[in-house]
Design an enzyme around this catalytic site. Structure first.
Site, mmCIF file in Angstrom:
data_model
loop_
_atom_site.group_PDB
_atom_site.id
_atom_site.type_symbol
_atom_site.label_atom_id
_atom_site.label_comp_id
_atom_site.label_asym_id
_atom_site.label_seq_id
_atom_site.Cartn_x
_atom_site.Cartn_y
_atom_site.Cartn_z
ATOM 1 C CB VAL A 49 5.503 -14.485 -70.768
ATOM 2 C CG1 VAL A 49 5.603 -15.172 -69.277
ATOM 3 C CG2 VAL A 49 5.006 -15.632 -71.780
ATOM 4 C CB CYS A 50 6.480 -9.370 -69.990
ATOM 5 S SG CYS A 50 7.637 -9.994 -70.687
ATOM 6 N N PRO A 51 3.319 -9.502 -69.124
ATOM 7 C CG PRO A 51 1.677 -9.154 -70.702
ATOM 8 C CD PRO A 51 3.155 -9.349 -70.554
ATOM 9 C CB ILE A 54 3.940 -6.888 -64.659
ATOM 10 C CG1 ILE A 54 5.186 -6.864 -65.482
ATOM 11 C CG2 ILE A 54 3.504 -5.380 -64.257
ATOM 12 C CD1 ILE A 54 5.202 -6.011 -66.729
#
Length: 175
Positions: A49-51, A54
């Site tokens: 999920v993080c990318p 970002i």
């Protein structure tokens, strides 16, 4: 957890703006004086999920800059892990904002955003005004990504210094 009206804690972390050690530089709570700060935490590098978050914030970097705001991404990973992720994930290599390495969890703990039982940062977003006062806080479950466009909308509303109704967007009348 710190909240609206609290002061952003002092910090001195390594910021990573590229793919190598040459891109490492200190970033403190005093960096970017006179600017709004959008400080957002993600749980771990090399996750799923993080990318997406970002990249989403990166796509709006120019819009934040136009509003005299600086994006500061942060996780509890090291500066070397940040650089490695930027190197090995094609969508992240050219991320236009600095990633903070809070490996000792000092800032995350000071803000109160460590996930109980997980030991990583929650998906927390702080909008901090030029005087260092927290003006907005949002915290999501580890499994749910944020909406960077909503962060931009809230920044717009805060910068009006007016009353803004539900779903207000820049250019609309305030109350």
């Amino acid at each position: 957890m710190l909240t609206v009206g609290d002061t952003l804690p002092e910090f001195n972390l390594t910021g990573v703006s590229g793919k190598s050690e040459a891109s490492f530089a200190p970033v403190t709570d005093k960096s970017h004086e006179g600017k709004w700060k959008i400080l957002f935490f993600w749980p771990k590098d090399f996750t799923f999920v993080c990318p997406t978050e970002i990249v989403g914030y990166g796509e709006l970097n120019g819009d934040f800059e136009d509003r005299d705001a600086v994006l500061l991404g942060c996780s509890t990973d090291t500066d070397f892990v940040h650089a490695a992720w930027r190197t090995h994930h094609e969508d992240l290599g050219d991320s236009p904002f600095v990633w903070l390495a809070d490996e000792k969890k000092e800032l995350a703990n000071a803000l109160g955003v460590i996930a109980k039982g997980e030991g990583v940062a929650l998906r927390a977003t702080f909008i901090v005004d030029p005087e260092g006062i927290i003006r907005h806080v949002q915290v999501n479950d580890l499994s749910v990504g944020r909406n960077p466009q909503e962060t931009l909308r809230i920044l717009d509303a805060l910068q009006t210094d007016e009353l803004c109704p539900c779903n207000w967007t820049k250019g609309e009348a305030t109350l």
